[in-house]
Structures are given as structure tokens and as C-alpha cells.
Write an enzyme that holds these catalytic residues in place. Sequence first.
Site, PDB file in Angstrom:
ATOM      1  N   ASN A 180     -21.838  -1.005 -23.814  1.00 16.21           N
ATOM      2  CA  ASN A 180     -21.776   0.456 -23.664  1.00 16.21           C
ATOM      3  C   ASN A 180     -20.936   0.860 -22.457  1.00 16.21           C
ATOM      4  O   ASN A 180     -20.959   2.005 -22.041  1.00 16.21           O
ATOM      5  CB  ASN A 180     -23.196   1.029 -23.529  1.00 16.21           C
ATOM      6  CG  ASN A 180     -23.929   0.486 -22.314  1.00 16.21           C
ATOM      7  OD1 ASN A 180     -23.374  -0.303 -21.544  1.00 16.21           O
ATOM      8  ND2 ASN A 180     -25.166   0.901 -22.124  1.00 16.21           N
ATOM      9  N   HIS A 231     -21.295  -0.318 -19.362  1.00 14.72           N
ATOM     10  CA  HIS A 231     -21.962  -0.344 -18.059  1.00 14.72           C
ATOM     11  C   HIS A 231     -21.346  -1.399 -17.141  1.00 14.72           C
ATOM     12  O   HIS A 231     -20.801  -2.400 -17.602  1.00 14.72           O
ATOM     13  CB  HIS A 231     -23.487  -0.503 -18.178  1.00 14.72           C
ATOM     14  CG  HIS A 231     -23.996  -1.840 -18.597  1.00 14.72           C
ATOM     15  ND1 HIS A 231     -25.122  -1.990 -19.390  1.00 14.72           N
ATOM     16  CD2 HIS A 231     -23.587  -3.115 -18.333  1.00 14.72           C
ATOM     17  CE1 HIS A 231     -25.351  -3.273 -19.565  1.00 14.72           C
ATOM     18  NE2 HIS A 231     -24.441  -3.978 -18.947  1.00 14.72           N
ATOM     19  N   GLU A 275     -25.710   2.586 -16.306  1.00 13.38           N
ATOM     20  CA  GLU A 275     -25.576   2.936 -17.712  1.00 13.38           C
ATOM     21  C   GLU A 275     -24.774   4.234 -17.856  1.00 13.38           C
ATOM     22  O   GLU A 275     -24.559   4.955 -16.871  1.00 13.38           O
ATOM     23  CB  GLU A 275     -26.975   3.110 -18.322  1.00 13.38           C
ATOM     24  CG  GLU A 275     -27.871   1.861 -18.240  1.00 13.38           C
ATOM     25  CD  GLU A 275     -27.526   0.795 -19.299  1.00 13.38           C
ATOM     26  OE1 GLU A 275     -26.346   0.603 -19.619  1.00 13.38           O
ATOM     27  OE2 GLU A 275     -28.485   0.155 -19.803  1.00 13.38           O
ATOM     28  N   ASP A 285     -27.694  -6.933  -9.436  1.00 13.69           N
ATOM     29  CA  ASP A 285     -28.879  -6.302 -10.021  1.00 13.69           C
ATOM     30  C   ASP A 285     -30.015  -7.290 -10.256  1.00 13.69           C
ATOM     31  O   ASP A 285     -29.825  -8.507 -10.185  1.00 13.69           O
ATOM     32  CB  ASP A 285     -28.519  -5.573 -11.332  1.00 13.69           C
ATOM     33  CG  ASP A 285     -27.493  -6.329 -12.171  1.00 13.69           C
ATOM     34  OD1 ASP A 285     -27.419  -7.565 -12.058  1.00 13.69           O
ATOM     35  OD2 ASP A 285     -26.757  -5.681 -12.930  1.00 13.69           O
TER      36      ASP A 285
HETATM   37  C1  F6R Z   1     -25.208  -8.556 -14.782  1.00 12.01           C
HETATM   38  C2  F6R Z   1     -24.669  -7.207 -14.953  1.00 12.01           C
HETATM   39  C3  F6R Z   1     -24.236  -6.688 -16.281  1.00 12.01           C
HETATM   40  C4  F6R Z   1     -23.549  -7.718 -17.161  1.00 12.01           C
HETATM   41  C5  F6R Z   1     -23.243  -7.123 -18.525  1.00 12.01           C
HETATM   42  C6  F6R Z   1     -22.641  -8.156 -19.466  1.00 12.01           C
HETATM   43  O1  F6R Z   1     -25.497  -8.834 -13.445  1.00 12.01           O
HETATM   44  O2  F6R Z   1     -24.596  -6.498 -14.003  1.00 12.01           O
HETATM   45  O3  F6R Z   1     -23.386  -5.577 -16.112  1.00 12.01           O
HETATM   46  O4  F6R Z   1     -22.365  -8.148 -16.544  1.00 12.01           O
HETATM   47  O5  F6R Z   1     -24.411  -6.613 -19.093  1.00 12.01           O
HETATM   48  O6  F6R Z   1     -23.604  -9.118 -19.760  1.00 12.01           O
HETATM   49  P1  F6R Z   1     -23.240 -10.416 -20.622  1.00 12.01           P
HETATM   50  O7  F6R Z   1     -22.298 -11.214 -19.788  1.00 12.01           O
HETATM   51  O8  F6R Z   1     -24.552 -11.130 -20.832  1.00 12.01           O
HETATM   52  O9  F6R Z   1     -22.601  -9.914 -21.867  1.00 12.01           O
END
Ligand code: F6R
Length: 252
Positions: A140, A142, A147, A71
Site C-alpha cells: 500500500n 507504506h 500507512e 519499527d
Molecule cells: C519493516 C517495515 C516495512 C516493510 C514492508 C515490506 O521494518 O518497516 O515497511 O519494509 O512492509 O515488507 P516485506 O519486505 O515483508 O514485503
Amino acid sequence: MEFRMRINHFPTTVAAAHAVADRIAERLKAKPNIVLGLATGATMEPVYERLVALHRAGDISFSGVTSFNLDEYVGLPPADPRSYRSTMDSQLFDLVDIDKARTFVPDGLAADAAAFASRYEAMIREAGGIDLQLLGIGRNGHIGFNEPGADFAARTRVVDLEASTLAANSAFFGGAQPPTQAMTMGIGTILASREIVVLATGAAKRDAVRAALLGAVTADCPATALRRHGNVSWWLDAESGAGVPGENLAAE
Ligand code: F6R
């Protein structure tokens, strides 16, 4: 059909992250031209640190690797240090021998986002598909930036980010609000990978991990879609994995 997911518990965050890096290194050694799906975020920092250390020790080479990131924020130029392109460059790509021309990150500035997204999907297909997709998980539930409510069949597209995601990621923006949209691989894109490695660490992820592994399969928790895949492993530290059984879990 019943699939199983493998659950690996580790006492510390670093132990879990390093074990994930070692798994990636093992797959890379077995297939030097591996296609990796990569994630960003705080969880991944020790993974990339370890991969860089293994590279510097002469243990692994990225010279044959192709990578696709999950992403990117919409509206951030690649040179912005908070963009996921910059993050990947500074945490991994610029520190190893990967051919940067074969590192792909969604284009947050694409004038025609839908056209870019379908090109991104085509590039993944043309590369032979993703061999190993590295995933984190949001509080959440995701995966990527899919989401709650996201369609399990969705492909790469632009999405709106939830308030909880914006709050969690504001730490990377000096407390300010991040861009409210991102381009992300869809859950369908993720499920097309041959192997999925999910790293979740810290108490803030405990509820999401429990829902993903033990709750009903539902779009309300996008990570439950992983139970529709036959080759997923979870790598948890003591905080994220509290209360999660250590043996293989029935998928559905
Ligand atoms: C990042 C992504 C997100 C993160 C998730 C956890 O490329 O796709 O799904 O893996 O938001 O983020 P952190 O590791 O910062 O808690």
C-alpha cells in the site's frame, strides 16, 4: 527545488538485494562508526544474509556501528521470535560483531509509548542522526509502518496497521493476525536520514513502486514523501521495476 532519485534495476531479486548489501558495506567501510537505520521483512532477508557473509569473509566489521530499527509490533516482547528485535538478532545482530548495546529497536511493550518514542528520537539525534536508512515498501506504499494518510512530518509514534498490512504480514504469524498496532519511526524521522536506500522486489510491489516513483506526491502513498529528500536510491528487480524508467527521475 528539484531533487532526483536514482533508480537501479536488477534482473533478479537476489541481485538487487546483494547490490543493496554491497552499498551498505561500502558505506560501512568508508565510515566504520556509521549510524544505520534498519528494516525488517522478507525483502531484507537476502540483504542481511549477504552482510553476514561479507562479515564472515573478513570484509566488513560492525564493531563501530550503531543501528536504529524502523519499527516494532506493539505488545510483542523482544524475546518473541516474531518480534522485530528477535528477527534482527537472528538475521544479523547475533551473526556479526556488532555491539548489541548499540542496536536499538522501538519498544513494543513501553508502558508510556509517547515517552519512549520521544526518547527514541532523542537517541537518534544524540547518535548524530542516521547516515543510511534502509527501507522496504508495503504493497500500500507504506514506509516503516507509516500507512496511507500518515503525515509527512510525523515522528516516532504508535500507529494502527491497515488490513492489507496485517494480511501481508500474517505469513510471519503462521497465518494468524499480527498485532494491530506498531511503534514506527515517522516519515519525518525517515526524511531526516542523510541517505535512503529503498529495496523493493517482487510483483506484489510493482504498483506501489510505480505510485511512489511516478504518481502524484500524496499522503495516500507514503513512499511519495521520499521525493522530498535529496539522496534516495531505489533498487528494483525485474518484477517490481517493470515499466519504471531506468534513468534518473525528476522528483517533483
Ligand atoms: C519493516 C517495515 C516495512 C516493510 C514492508 C515490506 O521494518 O518497516 O515497511 O519494509 O512492509 O515488507 P516485506 O519486505 O515483508 O514485503
